[in-house]
Design a protein around this motif. Structure first.
Motif, PDB file in Angstrom:
ATOM      1  N   LEU A   1       0.839  -1.209   0.000  1.00  0.00           N
ATOM      2  CA  LEU A   1       0.000   0.000   0.000  1.00  0.00           C
ATOM      3  C   LEU A   1       0.872   1.256   0.000  1.00  0.00           C
ATOM      4  O   LEU A   1       0.425   2.329   0.395  1.00  0.00           O
ATOM      5  CB  LEU A   1      -0.910   0.002   1.231  1.00  0.00           C
ATOM      6  CG  LEU A   1      -2.094  -0.949   1.184  1.00  0.00           C
ATOM      7  CD1 LEU A   1      -2.702  -1.131   2.567  1.00  0.00           C
ATOM      8  CD2 LEU A   1      -3.141  -0.442   0.210  1.00  0.00           C
ATOM      9  N   SER A   2       2.101   1.126  -0.441  1.00  0.00           N
ATOM     10  CA  SER A   2       3.024   2.260  -0.434  1.00  0.00           C
ATOM     11  C   SER A   2       2.640   3.297  -1.493  1.00  0.00           C
ATOM     12  O   SER A   2       1.940   2.996  -2.454  1.00  0.00           O
ATOM     13  CB  SER A   2       4.460   1.778  -0.678  1.00  0.00           C
ATOM     14  OG  SER A   2       4.587   1.239  -1.979  1.00  0.00           O
ATOM     15  N   SER A   3       3.099   4.517  -1.251  1.00  0.00           N
ATOM     16  CA  SER A   3       2.914   5.626  -2.202  1.00  0.00           C
ATOM     17  C   SER A   3       1.452   5.873  -2.547  1.00  0.00           C
ATOM     18  O   SER A   3       1.070   5.923  -3.714  1.00  0.00           O
ATOM     19  CB  SER A   3       3.739   5.386  -3.472  1.00  0.00           C
ATOM     20  OG  SER A   3       5.107   5.282  -3.152  1.00  0.00           O
ATOM     21  N   ASN A   4       0.657   6.020  -1.506  1.00  0.00           N
ATOM     22  CA  ASN A   4      -0.748   6.374  -1.647  1.00  0.00           C
ATOM     23  C   ASN A   4      -1.005   7.654  -0.867  1.00  0.00           C
ATOM     24  O   ASN A   4      -0.067   8.420  -0.632  1.00  0.00           O
ATOM     25  CB  ASN A   4      -1.636   5.212  -1.160  1.00  0.00           C
ATOM     26  CG  ASN A   4      -1.819   4.156  -2.225  1.00  0.00           C
ATOM     27  OD1 ASN A   4      -2.545   4.344  -3.184  1.00  0.00           O
ATOM     28  ND2 ASN A   4      -1.140   3.017  -2.052  1.00  0.00           N
ATOM     29  N   LYS A   5      -2.217   7.876  -0.458  1.00  0.00           N
ATOM     30  CA  LYS A   5      -2.598   9.086   0.291  1.00  0.00           C
ATOM     31  C   LYS A   5      -3.143   8.718   1.674  1.00  0.00           C
ATOM     32  O   LYS A   5      -3.978   9.424   2.227  1.00  0.00           O
ATOM     33  CB  LYS A   5      -3.657   9.888  -0.485  1.00  0.00           C
ATOM     34  CG  LYS A   5      -3.243  10.300  -1.875  1.00  0.00           C
ATOM     35  CD  LYS A   5      -2.162  11.346  -1.825  1.00  0.00           C
ATOM     36  CE  LYS A   5      -1.808  11.776  -3.243  1.00  0.00           C
ATOM     37  NZ  LYS A   5      -0.537  12.455  -3.305  1.00  0.00           N
ATOM     38  N   LEU A   6      -2.663   7.611   2.226  1.00  0.00           N
ATOM     39  CA  LEU A   6      -3.145   7.156   3.525  1.00  0.00           C
ATOM     40  C   LEU A   6      -2.643   8.077   4.632  1.00  0.00           C
ATOM     41  O   LEU A   6      -1.446   8.312   4.762  1.00  0.00           O
ATOM     42  CB  LEU A   6      -2.696   5.721   3.788  1.00  0.00           C
ATOM     43  CG  LEU A   6      -3.287   4.672   2.852  1.00  0.00           C
ATOM     44  CD1 LEU A   6      -2.599   3.330   3.064  1.00  0.00           C
ATOM     45  CD2 LEU A   6      -4.783   4.550   3.074  1.00  0.00           C
ATOM     46  N   VAL A   7      -3.577   8.574   5.431  1.00  0.00           N
ATOM     47  CA  VAL A   7      -3.265   9.436   6.564  1.00  0.00           C
ATOM     48  C   VAL A   7      -3.466   8.653   7.860  1.00  0.00           C
ATOM     49  O   VAL A   7      -2.676   8.737   8.790  1.00  0.00           O
ATOM     50  CB  VAL A   7      -4.149  10.708   6.548  1.00  0.00           C
ATOM     51  CG1 VAL A   7      -3.961  11.531   7.800  1.00  0.00           C
ATOM     52  CG2 VAL A   7      -3.860  11.531   5.295  1.00  0.00           C
ATOM     53  N   SER A   8      -4.531   7.858   7.888  1.00  0.00           N
ATOM     54  CA  SER A   8      -4.870   7.068   9.060  1.00  0.00           C
ATOM     55  C   SER A   8      -5.658   5.839   8.604  1.00  0.00           C
ATOM     56  O   SER A   8      -6.491   5.944   7.718  1.00  0.00           O
ATOM     57  CB  SER A   8      -5.712   7.905  10.024  1.00  0.00           C
ATOM     58  OG  SER A   8      -5.984   7.189  11.197  1.00  0.00           O
ATOM     59  N   VAL A   9      -5.363   4.703   9.227  1.00  0.00           N
ATOM     60  CA  VAL A   9      -6.063   3.462   8.907  1.00  0.00           C
ATOM     61  C   VAL A   9      -6.348   2.732  10.215  1.00  0.00           C
ATOM     62  O   VAL A   9      -5.442   2.570  11.043  1.00  0.00           O
ATOM     63  CB  VAL A   9      -5.235   2.555   7.968  1.00  0.00           C
ATOM     64  CG1 VAL A   9      -5.907   1.210   7.746  1.00  0.00           C
ATOM     65  CG2 VAL A   9      -5.006   3.238   6.629  1.00  0.00           C
ATOM     66  N   ASN A  10      -7.565   2.282  10.376  1.00  0.00           N
ATOM     67  CA  ASN A  10      -7.943   1.503  11.540  1.00  0.00           C
ATOM     68  C   ASN A  10      -7.161   0.193  11.555  1.00  0.00           C
ATOM     69  O   ASN A  10      -7.058  -0.481  10.526  1.00  0.00           O
ATOM     70  CB  ASN A  10      -9.458   1.222  11.485  1.00  0.00           C
ATOM     71  CG  ASN A  10      -9.975   0.536  12.716  1.00  0.00           C
ATOM     72  OD1 ASN A  10      -9.412  -0.428  13.193  1.00  0.00           O
ATOM     73  ND2 ASN A  10     -11.084   1.050  13.215  1.00  0.00           N
ATOM     74  N   LYS A  11      -6.615  -0.167  12.702  1.00  0.00           N
ATOM     75  CA  LYS A  11      -5.812  -1.400  12.805  1.00  0.00           C
ATOM     76  C   LYS A  11      -6.612  -2.638  12.427  1.00  0.00           C
ATOM     77  O   LYS A  11      -6.056  -3.629  11.955  1.00  0.00           O
ATOM     78  CB  LYS A  11      -5.223  -1.553  14.191  1.00  0.00           C
ATOM     79  CG  LYS A  11      -6.242  -1.801  15.283  1.00  0.00           C
ATOM     80  CD  LYS A  11      -5.589  -1.984  16.629  1.00  0.00           C
ATOM     81  CE  LYS A  11      -6.512  -2.108  17.784  1.00  0.00           C
ATOM     82  NZ  LYS A  11      -7.792  -2.695  17.651  1.00  0.00           N
ATOM     83  N   ASP A  12      -7.936  -2.589  12.602  1.00  0.00           N
ATOM     84  CA  ASP A  12      -8.778  -3.748  12.304  1.00  0.00           C
ATOM     85  C   ASP A  12      -8.907  -4.020  10.807  1.00  0.00           C
ATOM     86  O   ASP A  12      -9.389  -5.083  10.415  1.00  0.00           O
ATOM     87  CB  ASP A  12     -10.168  -3.564  12.920  1.00  0.00           C
ATOM     88  CG  ASP A  12     -10.105  -3.551  14.442  1.00  0.00           C
ATOM     89  OD1 ASP A  12      -9.180  -4.181  15.011  1.00  0.00           O
ATOM     90  OD2 ASP A  12     -10.974  -2.914  15.059  1.00  0.00           O
ATOM     91  N   VAL A  13      -8.464  -3.090   9.980  1.00  0.00           N
ATOM     92  CA  VAL A  13      -8.465  -3.300   8.529  1.00  0.00           C
ATOM     93  C   VAL A  13      -7.666  -4.554   8.186  1.00  0.00           C
ATOM     94  O   VAL A  13      -8.000  -5.291   7.274  1.00  0.00           O
ATOM     95  CB  VAL A  13      -7.881  -2.060   7.801  1.00  0.00           C
ATOM     96  CG1 VAL A  13      -7.469  -2.387   6.375  1.00  0.00           C
ATOM     97  CG2 VAL A  13      -8.879  -0.924   7.812  1.00  0.00           C
ATOM     98  N   PHE A  14      -6.620  -4.807   8.938  1.00  0.00           N
ATOM     99  CA  PHE A  14      -5.706  -5.906   8.627  1.00  0.00           C
ATOM    100  C   PHE A  14      -6.047  -7.207   9.351  1.00  0.00           C
ATOM    101  O   PHE A  14      -5.295  -8.176   9.246  1.00  0.00           O
ATOM    102  CB  PHE A  14      -4.270  -5.475   8.922  1.00  0.00           C
ATOM    103  CG  PHE A  14      -3.821  -4.353   8.041  1.00  0.00           C
ATOM    104  CD1 PHE A  14      -3.365  -4.594   6.765  1.00  0.00           C
ATOM    105  CD2 PHE A  14      -3.899  -3.037   8.482  1.00  0.00           C
ATOM    106  CE1 PHE A  14      -2.972  -3.561   5.939  1.00  0.00           C
ATOM    107  CE2 PHE A  14      -3.502  -1.999   7.666  1.00  0.00           C
ATOM    108  CZ  PHE A  14      -3.039  -2.254   6.389  1.00  0.00           C
ATOM    109  N   ASN A  15      -7.148  -7.257  10.086  1.00  0.00           N
ATOM    110  CA  ASN A  15      -7.595  -8.506  10.722  1.00  0.00           C
ATOM    111  C   ASN A  15      -8.296  -9.361   9.694  1.00  0.00           C
ATOM    112  O   ASN A  15      -9.145  -8.854   8.979  1.00  0.00           O
ATOM    113  CB  ASN A  15      -8.548  -8.226  11.889  1.00  0.00           C
ATOM    114  CG  ASN A  15      -7.833  -7.720  13.115  1.00  0.00           C
ATOM    115  OD1 ASN A  15      -6.630  -7.898  13.262  1.00  0.00           O
ATOM    116  ND2 ASN A  15      -8.568  -7.081  13.993  1.00  0.00           N
TER     117      ASN A  15
END
Length: 182
Positions: free
Chosen positions: A121-135
């Motif tokens: 997910l590198s080189s995008n516009k991510l500012v914040s992501v909920n940790k549960d996204v990766f569960n």
């Protein structure tokens, strides 16, 4: 009898014409099943579906379900909705780098297999992501080169996700939250 001969001649001609149209329709349908700029390939038994630089704005729906590696890099995808990759039970590698992704739903990666080992997910516009996204993903992730907001959410995310070796230096904060002391 000339009317019967005329009818039989034209019926056979129409039948052959109809068969030709059906054959052409099947040929063109199989050629246009994939989004423009996307194509499948196979190397050493690994099935790859490549949509790099295809000017996509959303995740395509017609990804073959036997895909092992999926490249959606260098597009204009801004959002990952719930169940975006749910019908890809054999996926091992997912590259979403170099898009404009700014939002990821908690269920975006729901349904991905345990054998997924790489998520970029590198080189995008991510500012914040909920940790549960990766569960419950066990994949190693590359989250570098995003304009991260340094806060507790980012700290929790980094604790939850196993980063691809050498990519942690690329997680640089673009902004931070300052807690005021009372």
């Amino acid at each position: 009898m000339p009317v019967v001969d005329w009818f039989l001649y034209h019926s056979v001609a129409m039948w052959l014409l109809l068969q030709s149209f059906v054959l052409i329709a099947f040929c063109f349908h199989s050629a246009t099943t994939f989004p423009k700029g996307c194509y499948p390939s196979s190397e050493d038994g690994v099935k790859t579906f490549r949509c790099s630089k295809a000017q996509l704005t959303v995740i395509p729906k017609d990804i073959p379900n036997d895909t092992n590696k999926l490249f959606l890099d260098y597009n204009h995808i801004s959002f990952l909705p719930n169940d975006a990759f749910q019908n890809l039970p054999l996926l091992m590698e997912l590259d979403l780098s170099h898009n404009v992704i700014s939002r990821v739903e908690v269920g975006a990666f729901r349904g991905l297999p345990e054998n997924l080992h790489s998520l970029d997910l590198s080189s995008n516009k991510l500012v914040s992501v909920n940790k549960d996204v990766f569960n419950p993903l066990k994949a190693k992730a590359n989250l570098s080169s995003n304009p991260w907001l340094c806060d507790c959410t980012l700290q929790q995310l980094i604790e939850r996700v196993e980063l691809i070796a050498g990519t942690s230096d690329g997680i640089v904060c673009d902004a931070s939250v300052r807690k005021e002391q009372i």
